[in-house]
Design a protein around this motif. Structure first.
Motif, PDB file in Angstrom:
ATOM      1  N   ILE A 113      68.768  -7.879  37.647  1.00  0.00           N
ATOM      2  CA  ILE A 113      67.821  -8.263  38.695  1.00  0.00           C
ATOM      3  C   ILE A 113      67.722  -7.164  39.748  1.00  0.00           C
ATOM      4  O   ILE A 113      66.636  -6.810  40.213  1.00  0.00           O
ATOM      5  N   ALA A 114      68.868  -6.603  40.136  1.00  0.00           N
ATOM      6  CA  ALA A 114      68.879  -5.575  41.184  1.00  0.00           C
ATOM      7  C   ALA A 114      68.194  -4.298  40.718  1.00  0.00           C
ATOM      8  O   ALA A 114      67.503  -3.628  41.496  1.00  0.00           O
ATOM      9  N   THR A 115      68.369  -3.949  39.452  1.00  0.00           N
ATOM     10  CA  THR A 115      67.809  -2.708  38.927  1.00  0.00           C
ATOM     11  C   THR A 115      66.284  -2.768  38.830  1.00  0.00           C
ATOM     12  O   THR A 115      65.581  -1.784  39.095  1.00  0.00           O
ATOM     13  N   ASN A 116      65.770  -3.937  38.453  1.00  0.00           N
ATOM     14  CA  ASN A 116      64.312  -4.109  38.330  1.00  0.00           C
ATOM     15  C   ASN A 116      63.945  -5.467  38.923  1.00  0.00           C
ATOM     16  O   ASN A 116      63.730  -6.438  38.197  1.00  0.00           O
ATOM     17  N   PRO A 117      63.857  -5.560  40.252  1.00  0.00           N
ATOM     18  CA  PRO A 117      63.708  -6.861  40.918  1.00  0.00           C
ATOM     19  C   PRO A 117      62.455  -7.617  40.488  1.00  0.00           C
ATOM     20  O   PRO A 117      61.337  -7.097  40.601  1.00  0.00           O
ATOM     21  N   PRO A 118      62.606  -8.848  39.983  1.00  0.00           N
ATOM     22  CA  PRO A 118      61.445  -9.642  39.573  1.00  0.00           C
ATOM     23  C   PRO A 118      60.740 -10.266  40.777  1.00  0.00           C
ATOM     24  O   PRO A 118      61.365 -10.572  41.783  1.00  0.00           O
ATOM     25  N   LYS A 119      59.442 -10.464  40.623  1.00  0.00           N
ATOM     26  CA  LYS A 119      58.663 -11.122  41.669  1.00  0.00           C
ATOM     27  C   LYS A 119      58.186 -12.501  41.237  1.00  0.00           C
ATOM     28  O   LYS A 119      57.813 -13.315  42.080  1.00  0.00           O
ATOM     29  N   THR A 120      58.170 -12.744  39.949  1.00  0.00           N
ATOM     30  CA  THR A 120      57.669 -14.016  39.430  1.00  0.00           C
ATOM     31  C   THR A 120      58.699 -14.653  38.507  1.00  0.00           C
ATOM     32  O   THR A 120      59.629 -13.997  38.037  1.00  0.00           O
ATOM     33  N   THR A 121      58.475 -15.933  38.243  1.00  0.00           N
ATOM     34  CA  THR A 121      59.361 -16.653  37.327  1.00  0.00           C
ATOM     35  C   THR A 121      59.350 -16.011  35.951  1.00  0.00           C
ATOM     36  O   THR A 121      60.391 -15.897  35.297  1.00  0.00           O
ATOM     37  N   GLU A 122      58.180 -15.575  35.499  1.00  0.00           N
ATOM     38  CA  GLU A 122      58.082 -14.973  34.171  1.00  0.00           C
ATOM     39  C   GLU A 122      58.860 -13.657  34.114  1.00  0.00           C
ATOM     40  O   GLU A 122      59.545 -13.360  33.122  1.00  0.00           O
ATOM     41  N   GLN A 123      58.780 -12.865  35.170  1.00  0.00           N
ATOM     42  CA  GLN A 123      59.550 -11.618  35.217  1.00  0.00           C
ATOM     43  C   GLN A 123      61.048 -11.918  35.284  1.00  0.00           C
ATOM     44  O   GLN A 123      61.852 -11.223  34.657  1.00  0.00           O
ATOM     45  N   LEU A 124      61.410 -12.962  36.001  1.00  0.00           N
ATOM     46  CA  LEU A 124      62.812 -13.348  36.091  1.00  0.00           C
ATOM     47  C   LEU A 124      63.341 -13.767  34.720  1.00  0.00           C
ATOM     48  O   LEU A 124      64.463 -13.421  34.340  1.00  0.00           O
ATOM     49  N   ARG A 125      62.518 -14.469  33.974  1.00  0.00           N
ATOM     50  CA  ARG A 125      62.924 -14.961  32.654  1.00  0.00           C
ATOM     51  C   ARG A 125      63.233 -13.804  31.702  1.00  0.00           C
ATOM     52  O   ARG A 125      64.047 -13.948  30.792  1.00  0.00           O
ATOM     53  N   ARG A 126      62.613 -12.655  31.926  1.00  0.00           N
ATOM     54  CA  ARG A 126      62.798 -11.527  31.014  1.00  0.00           C
ATOM     55  C   ARG A 126      64.028 -10.680  31.343  1.00  0.00           C
ATOM     56  O   ARG A 126      64.352  -9.749  30.610  1.00  0.00           O
ATOM     57  N   VAL A 127      64.719 -10.988  32.436  1.00  0.00           N
ATOM     58  CA  VAL A 127      65.918 -10.226  32.808  1.00  0.00           C
ATOM     59  C   VAL A 127      67.051 -10.550  31.842  1.00  0.00           C
ATOM     60  O   VAL A 127      67.311 -11.723  31.544  1.00  0.00           O
ATOM     61  N   ARG A 128      67.718  -9.541  31.362  1.00  0.00           N
ATOM     62  CA  ARG A 128      68.823  -9.739  30.433  1.00  0.00           C
ATOM     63  C   ARG A 128      69.954 -10.512  31.108  1.00  0.00           C
ATOM     64  O   ARG A 128      70.349 -10.214  32.230  1.00  0.00           O
ATOM     65  N   GLY A 129      70.456 -11.515  30.415  1.00  0.00           N
ATOM     66  CA  GLY A 129      71.578 -12.293  30.927  1.00  0.00           C
ATOM     67  C   GLY A 129      71.176 -13.528  31.703  1.00  0.00           C
ATOM     68  O   GLY A 129      72.037 -14.294  32.137  1.00  0.00           O
ATOM     69  N   ILE A 130      69.857 -13.727  31.907  1.00  0.00           N
ATOM     70  CA  ILE A 130      69.376 -14.894  32.662  1.00  0.00           C
ATOM     71  C   ILE A 130      69.329 -16.121  31.753  1.00  0.00           C
ATOM     72  O   ILE A 130      68.764 -16.068  30.653  1.00  0.00           O
ATOM     73  N   ASP A 131      69.904 -17.203  32.227  1.00  0.00           N
ATOM     74  CA  ASP A 131      69.866 -18.474  31.509  1.00  0.00           C
ATOM     75  C   ASP A 131      68.606 -19.234  31.935  1.00  0.00           C
ATOM     76  O   ASP A 131      68.242 -19.237  33.117  1.00  0.00           O
ATOM     77  N   GLU A 132      67.967 -19.904  31.004  1.00  0.00           N
ATOM     78  CA  GLU A 132      66.721 -20.621  31.286  1.00  0.00           C
ATOM     79  C   GLU A 132      66.906 -21.658  32.387  1.00  0.00           C
ATOM     80  O   GLU A 132      65.997 -21.896  33.186  1.00  0.00           O
ATOM     81  N   ARG A 133      68.080 -22.281  32.459  1.00  0.00           N
ATOM     82  CA  ARG A 133      68.303 -23.319  33.474  1.00  0.00           C
ATOM     83  C   ARG A 133      68.241 -22.751  34.883  1.00  0.00           C
ATOM     84  O   ARG A 133      67.972 -23.478  35.849  1.00  0.00           O
ATOM     85  N   VAL A 134      68.508 -21.452  35.040  1.00  0.00           N
ATOM     86  CA  VAL A 134      68.447 -20.821  36.361  1.00  0.00           C
ATOM     87  C   VAL A 134      67.012 -20.493  36.738  1.00  0.00           C
ATOM     88  O   VAL A 134      66.688 -20.385  37.919  1.00  0.00           O
ATOM     89  N   VAL A 135      66.159 -20.360  35.755  1.00  0.00           N
ATOM     90  CA  VAL A 135      64.774 -19.959  36.009  1.00  0.00           C
ATOM     91  C   VAL A 135      63.938 -21.130  36.509  1.00  0.00           C
ATOM     92  O   VAL A 135      63.089 -20.984  37.391  1.00  0.00           O
TER      93      VAL A 135
END
Length: 402
Positions: free
Chosen positions: A248-270
């Protein structure tokens, strides 16, 4: 000689009241805890073992409230513990107090040449007692407690008082009792509350290599994770992995969809509120001023690194010569603080100042020198002031190919 500690279970308030009354009159008592924290943020206390006189009580926190033990802890009696750090955290949370006086047998043994010894090894070597073995996978929260579990738990405090007497006598005979007592007091008075969420990012494996905006985002997201873990009492890794925070810090997401594509992110957190909170933390990181990288206690300037290496080698030698656990003399953090002129540096006060701080100061000032003693060891000696030079040509400036 084997251990055969008698004990009794405390499973109701009346029995605990009787224990507290007896302990308030005790000049010293041994205490230990059993706890789990694999699935929680805060340690879950499962048992408190206490010995005084010839009594050993196993207090069941699943059956009684432990807060009545607070007057015992804050009273005048000396609490004797082994490797007390985590137990102090447990007691602070369960009872709202830590002991007013503390003697840690593991810490004290370090001043007699033992290196972070287990209680079993000290009992065997000093008292000739073989403590019962227990599996590290024992479930201390399961009831009823088995006979082997009770016997093992009781043995953790059965010999601490006698062990303390032996250690204190030996420490006194070599002039180190005051050192051990000072170190126990420093341990006792550390802060035992939850860590500051604002510092949580410093525990990220790759956090310190982040710069600028990435560091600011990691700081905010790690702080959010820490608060969320404390609120829900679950391990921080169950809220969000370190890998996800760095991603997240390396490539900060602005949207839920961008957040979902971050490696290591669990769907329940999105989904839902958590995703919104996480994106809000990312945005706070984006807006955070680009502050300078906060120093670590063990960070040193590049030109001071040779001094740290040199002093560390001498301290290791000194620990062997004096039969003191070298980690008790000074850590890298202690050296960094001393070299950085930190007024709270441990080498600048107490027993360390005379034994270590002043010699280190004179070594850095060029008054002292370190030399090999011819047998593979190091000696601190007065500097002769006669430098030895190597006769080699030196270029006027770094060579630059044409």
């Amino acid at each position: 000689m084997s251990d055969s500690a008698d004990h009794f279970l405390v499973e109701d308030d009346a029995a605990l009241d009787e224990v507290v009354k007896a302990l308030l009159d005790a000049s010293e008592y041994a205490v230990d805890t059993e706890f789990h924290r694999e699935r929680t943020y805060f340690p879950t206390v499962a048992l408190v073992q206490i010995k005084w006189d010839e009594q050993i009580a196993l207090v069941d926190p699943l059956a009684v409230d432990l807060r009545p033990l607070a007057p015992v802890l804050t009273g005048p009696g000396l609490a004797i513990m082994h490797a007390a750090s985590q137990d102090l955290e447990v007691l602070q949370r369960a009872c709202g107090a830590v002991p007013s006086r503390l003697f840690d047998t593991q810490l004290a043994a370090g001043f007699l040449g033992f290196t972070t010894p287990s209680l079993a090894s000290l009992a065997e070597r000093i008292l000739g007692v073989d403590l019962p073995k227990a599996s590290r996978l024992t479930d201390w929260l399961r009831r009823p407690l088995g006979d082997d579990q009770q016997r093992y738990a009781a043995s953790d405090v059965a010999h601490l008082i006698e062990l303390t007497r032996r250690l204190r006598d030996e420490l006194d005979s070599v002039g180190r009792l005051a050192w051990a007592e000072e170190e126990c007091e420093e341990l006792r008075t550390r802060g035992w509350g939850p860590p500051d969420p604002e510092d949580a990012w410093l525990r990220l494996k790759e956090g310190r290599s982040l710069k600028g905006r990435a560091r600011a985002v990691a700081r905010e997201v790690a702080a959010w994770r820490e608060r969320r873990a404390a609120e829900t009492d679950q391990p921080v890794r169950h809220v969000l992995s370190d890998l996800a925070i760095v991603g997240i810090a390396t490539n900060p997401p602005k949207t839920t969809e961008q957040l979902r594509r971050v490696r290591g992110i669990d769907e329940r957190v999105v989904r839902g509120r958590l995703g919104e909170e996480l994106l809000a933390a990312v945005e706070r990181g984006r807006e955070r001023p680009d502050d300078a990288r906060p120093p670590r206690r063990d960070d040193v300037e590049r030109d001071q690194r040779p001094a740290v290496a040199l002093v560390s080698a001498w301290l290791s030698q000194l620990g062997r010569d004096l039969r003191i656990d070298p980690t008790l003399l000074a850590t890298r953090s202690d050296l960094a603080a001393f070299l950085g002129a930190d007024p709270n540096a441990r080498l600048a006060a107490g027993w360390r100042r005379d034994l270590l701080g002043e010699p280190v100061r004179r070594l850095l000032a060029g008054e002292f020198a370190l030399a090999f003693d011819g047998n593979g060891g190091l000696e601190l000696e007065r500097r002769s002031g006669e430098p030895v030079t190597v006769d080699l040509a030196v270029p006027d400036a770094p060579w630059t190919p044409s």
